[in-house]
Design a protein around this motif. Structure first.
Motif, mmCIF file in Angstrom:
data_model
loop_
_atom_site.group_PDB
_atom_site.id
_atom_site.type_symbol
_atom_site.label_atom_id
_atom_site.label_comp_id
_atom_site.label_asym_id
_atom_site.label_seq_id
_atom_site.Cartn_x
_atom_site.Cartn_y
_atom_site.Cartn_z
ATOM 1 N N MET A 1 0.846 -1.196 0.000
ATOM 2 C CA MET A 1 0.000 0.000 0.000
ATOM 3 C C MET A 1 0.886 1.252 0.000
ATOM 4 O O MET A 1 1.827 1.356 0.788
ATOM 5 C CB MET A 1 -0.915 0.011 1.234
ATOM 6 N N SER A 2 0.576 2.190 -0.871
ATOM 7 C CA SER A 2 1.391 3.394 -0.987
ATOM 8 C C SER A 2 1.206 4.289 0.237
ATOM 9 O O SER A 2 0.224 4.166 0.984
ATOM 10 C CB SER A 2 1.009 4.163 -2.252
ATOM 11 N N ILE A 3 2.172 5.208 0.408
ATOM 12 C CA ILE A 3 2.108 6.130 1.541
ATOM 13 C C ILE A 3 0.871 7.013 1.450
ATOM 14 O O ILE A 3 0.204 7.301 2.457
ATOM 15 C CB ILE A 3 3.393 6.985 1.591
ATOM 16 N N GLU A 4 0.540 7.455 0.210
ATOM 17 C CA GLU A 4 -0.629 8.308 0.039
ATOM 18 C C GLU A 4 -1.904 7.623 0.521
ATOM 19 O O GLU A 4 -2.729 8.236 1.209
ATOM 20 C CB GLU A 4 -0.791 8.717 -1.438
ATOM 21 N N LYS A 5 -2.051 6.336 0.186
ATOM 22 C CA LYS A 5 -3.253 5.615 0.607
ATOM 23 C C LYS A 5 -3.307 5.477 2.126
ATOM 24 O O LYS A 5 -4.370 5.601 2.741
ATOM 25 C CB LYS A 5 -3.304 4.247 -0.054
ATOM 26 N N LYS A 6 -2.137 5.205 2.747
ATOM 27 C CA LYS A 6 -2.101 5.081 4.212
ATOM 28 C C LYS A 6 -2.499 6.387 4.882
ATOM 29 O O LYS A 6 -3.255 6.405 5.861
ATOM 30 C CB LYS A 6 -0.709 4.655 4.657
ATOM 31 N N VAL A 7 -1.969 7.500 4.343
ATOM 32 C CA VAL A 7 -2.302 8.802 4.924
ATOM 33 C C VAL A 7 -3.792 9.091 4.798
ATOM 34 O O VAL A 7 -4.430 9.568 5.744
ATOM 35 C CB VAL A 7 -1.471 9.916 4.236
ATOM 36 N N TRP A 8 -4.365 8.770 3.643
ATOM 37 C CA TRP A 8 -5.797 9.014 3.459
ATOM 38 C C TRP A 8 -6.657 8.096 4.320
ATOM 39 O O TRP A 8 -7.731 8.498 4.801
ATOM 40 C CB TRP A 8 -6.179 8.869 1.990
ATOM 41 N N LEU A 9 -6.185 6.852 4.541
ATOM 42 C CA LEU A 9 -6.915 5.952 5.441
ATOM 43 C C LEU A 9 -6.896 6.476 6.873
ATOM 44 O O LEU A 9 -7.913 6.433 7.585
ATOM 45 C CB LEU A 9 -6.307 4.551 5.380
ATOM 46 N N ILE A 10 -5.741 6.977 7.313
ATOM 47 C CA ILE A 10 -5.650 7.552 8.651
ATOM 48 C C ILE A 10 -6.564 8.775 8.763
ATOM 49 O O ILE A 10 -7.268 8.969 9.762
ATOM 50 C CB ILE A 10 -4.187 7.935 8.971
ATOM 51 N N SER A 11 -6.557 9.602 7.703
ATOM 52 C CA SER A 11 -7.429 10.771 7.690
ATOM 53 C C SER A 11 -8.900 10.377 7.777
ATOM 54 O O SER A 11 -9.673 10.975 8.539
ATOM 55 C CB SER A 11 -7.188 11.571 6.405
ATOM 56 N N GLY A 12 -9.284 9.341 7.028
ATOM 57 C CA GLY A 12 -10.672 8.877 7.076
ATOM 58 C C GLY A 12 -11.055 8.335 8.433
ATOM 59 O O GLY A 12 -12.166 8.596 8.929
ATOM 60 N N ALA A 13 -10.153 7.582 9.069
ATOM 61 C CA ALA A 13 -10.441 7.017 10.389
ATOM 62 C C ALA A 13 -10.588 8.129 11.427
ATOM 63 O O ALA A 13 -11.505 8.091 12.280
ATOM 64 C CB ALA A 13 -9.323 6.052 10.795
ATOM 65 N N LEU A 14 -9.687 9.122 11.377
ATOM 66 C CA LEU A 14 -9.782 10.240 12.309
ATOM 67 C C LEU A 14 -11.069 11.031 12.093
ATOM 68 O O LEU A 14 -11.737 11.434 13.056
ATOM 69 C CB LEU A 14 -8.571 11.160 12.151
ATOM 70 N N THR A 15 -11.431 11.237 10.835
ATOM 71 C CA THR A 15 -12.659 11.967 10.522
ATOM 72 C C THR A 15 -13.880 11.246 11.071
ATOM 73 O O THR A 15 -14.764 11.865 11.692
ATOM 74 C CB THR A 15 -12.797 12.150 9.000
ATOM 75 N N LEU A 16 -13.937 9.930 10.880
ATOM 76 C CA LEU A 16 -15.069 9.148 11.372
ATOM 77 C C LEU A 16 -15.135 9.179 12.894
ATOM 78 O O LEU A 16 -16.213 9.362 13.483
ATOM 79 C CB LEU A 16 -14.962 7.708 10.872
ATOM 80 N N GLY A 17 -13.989 9.010 13.553
ATOM 81 C CA GLY A 17 -13.967 9.031 15.007
ATOM 82 C C GLY A 17 -14.392 10.382 15.575
ATOM 83 O O GLY A 17 -15.150 10.445 16.549
ATOM 84 N N LEU A 18 -13.929 11.456 14.960
ATOM 85 C CA LEU A 18 -14.302 12.790 15.423
ATOM 86 C C LEU A 18 -15.769 13.082 15.170
ATOM 87 O O LEU A 18 -16.415 13.782 15.956
ATOM 88 C CB LEU A 18 -13.427 13.839 14.733
ATOM 89 N N LEU A 19 -16.332 12.535 14.080
ATOM 90 C CA LEU A 19 -17.761 12.708 13.819
ATOM 91 C C LEU A 19 -18.597 12.041 14.903
ATOM 92 O O LEU A 19 -19.602 12.609 15.367
ATOM 93 C CB LEU A 19 -18.120 12.128 12.445
ATOM 94 N N VAL A 20 -18.195 10.836 15.329
ATOM 95 C CA VAL A 20 -18.914 10.133 16.397
ATOM 96 C C VAL A 20 -18.834 10.925 17.698
ATOM 97 O O VAL A 20 -19.836 11.103 18.413
ATOM 98 C CB VAL A 20 -18.350 8.716 16.580
ATOM 99 N N LEU A 21 -17.628 11.422 18.030
ATOM 100 C CA LEU A 21 -17.462 12.210 19.248
ATOM 101 C C LEU A 21 -18.271 13.499 19.187
ATOM 102 O O LEU A 21 -18.900 13.899 20.179
ATOM 103 C CB LEU A 21 -15.973 12.520 19.448
ATOM 104 N N LEU A 22 -18.284 14.136 18.020
ATOM 105 C CA LEU A 22 -19.056 15.369 17.867
ATOM 106 C C LEU A 22 -20.542 15.114 18.058
ATOM 107 O O LEU A 22 -21.238 15.922 18.698
ATOM 108 C CB LEU A 22 -18.798 15.961 16.481
#
Length: 387
Positions: A1-22
């Motif tokens: 998996m490329s670095i770009e994909k890993k970064v975007w996956l981390i971004s998506g996971a953080l976004t989802l987690g913050l949405l739940v907390l919000l």
């Protein structure tokens, strides 16, 4: 998996987690805790009055029914309805109003001359005289709008007895209502037009007067600690209206700003496809700035004199984002400050992937701060949310 994909996956996971907390924070912010001082029955009234240093000489049962209300501005509410009192024969003869006299005073009336209190009915029943008045008054209160649009308003009708030289306590007429428990709604028309509000709760309570003056009356032992009867009705703002008017434009502008960030690139094929240029991104930010500014002015005009409210904080966040996107685009395109590697790394990858996590993190922080202002830190709802 490329670095770009890993970064975007981390971004998506953080976004989802913050949405739940919000979401959890917004639920807690929209929660209303009942007032522990409310009086649900006659026993609670007797207990309160017995604890006073100076017992009242008379007790007059007083009831109220709200027919309509409307907010005329940020601190005034126009209320209409009926107030009635019971005067027992042989007990209240010395204080019973006669003629056009009224047995109570509404001290919060902002312009009593333009209002109206007139006798609506008077009848004898079971050894007492019942007198009812119809009233129309504009009451002035200091409402708290800091949690808008998740705010609750407690509109109270404050009563003073009309007899200032006699120790009179107005007590709620509980028998006039079907139920007056902590969760019951009473004393307000169920068919009342609420507009952007919803009924949340109603209750009676007492608050000791704190006038800071004797009003020139020599015997002030009771008057300076007068138990003021309050009828309170709690209303909750309908979030849907504020969401359509204010939140949707903010969300759309944020998505357009994210789209502008995504066009930032040095790859020739993408530059040609997206027609990217520094001036185009900064121009887009300039247009969006005026859109946000006009919306902010419109919101602020509705809460003139109020401190910074919850929703207003997001306009300040948008100002920062517009400036940050413009600065990021300029520094990236001009290849200035090469030491700022997070801007130049992999075609501006970090600002792109970090856009939504940063926006949501700021939103969570703003919401948590407003929740801390609204609730006691020991409040059970907050503790449960934090756990």
């Amino acid at each position: 998996m490329s670095i770009e994909k890993k970064v975007w996956l981390i971004s998506g996971a953080l976004t989802l987690g913050l949405l739940v907390l919000l979401f959890k924070l917004l639920v807690a912010l929209n929660h209303f805790e009942g007032d522990p001082t409310q009086l649900p029955d006659q026993a609670s009234v007797d207990d309160y009055l017995q604890d006073l240093e100076n017992l009242p000489e008379y007790q007059v049962r007083t009831g109220i029914f709200i027919k309509s209300f409307v907010f005329t501005d940020a601190s005034d509410v126009h209320v209409t309805g009926y107030v009635w009192q019971h005067y027992e024969d042989g007990v209240h003869d010395a204080i019973k109003p006669t003629g056009d006299a009224v047995g109570f005073v509404l001290p919060d009336a902002s312009d009593a001359a333009s209002g109206m209190i007139e006798e609506a009915y008077r009848m004898d029943q079971d050894g007492e005289e019942l007198i009812g008045w119809y009233f129309e008054q504009t009451l002035r209160q200091n409402f708290d709008y800091t949690s808008y649009p998740f705010d609750h308003k407690t509109v109270w009708v404050r009563f003073w007895p009309a007899s200032f030289d006699t120790a009179v306590a107005l007590i709620p007429d509980f028998a006039a209502y079907p139920a007056t428990g902590p969760d019951d709604i009473f004393g307000i028309d169920s068919r009342i037009v609420m507009g952007t509000w919803e009924r949340e709760n109603t209750y009676f309570d007492y608050r000791l007067s704190d006038l800071g003056t004797t009003l020139g009356i020599s015997d002030t032992k009771f008057q300076t600690n007068l138990p003021e009867l309050h009828y309170n009705f709690v209303i909750k703002r309908n979030f849907g209206n504020a969401f359509v008017v204010h939140m949707i434009p903010l969300i759309v502008v944020t998505m357009l700003l994210f789209g502008a960030v995504m066009t930032v690139t040095r790859r020739p094929e993408l530059i040609e496809r997206h027609d990217f240029s520094t001036s185009s991104v900064i121009g887009t930010c300039s247009v969006l700035f005026f859109v946000i500014l006009l919306a902010h002015v419109q919101l602020r005009e509705g809460f003139a004199g109020s401190p910074v409210i919850y929703m207003e904080s997001f306009f300040f966040l948008m100002y920062f984002l517009l400036l940050a996107v413009s600065v990021n685009t300029y520094l990236f395109a001009s290849e200035a400050v090469p030491s700022l590697r997070f801007i130049h790394y992999r075609d501006n990858l970090i600002p792109k992937a970090g856009f939504w996590p940063f926006v949501l993190l700021c939103t969570v922080a703003i919401t948590a701060y407003n929740l801390s202002l609204k609730a006691d830190p020991e409040d059970a709802v907050v503790i449960e949310m934090l756990n």
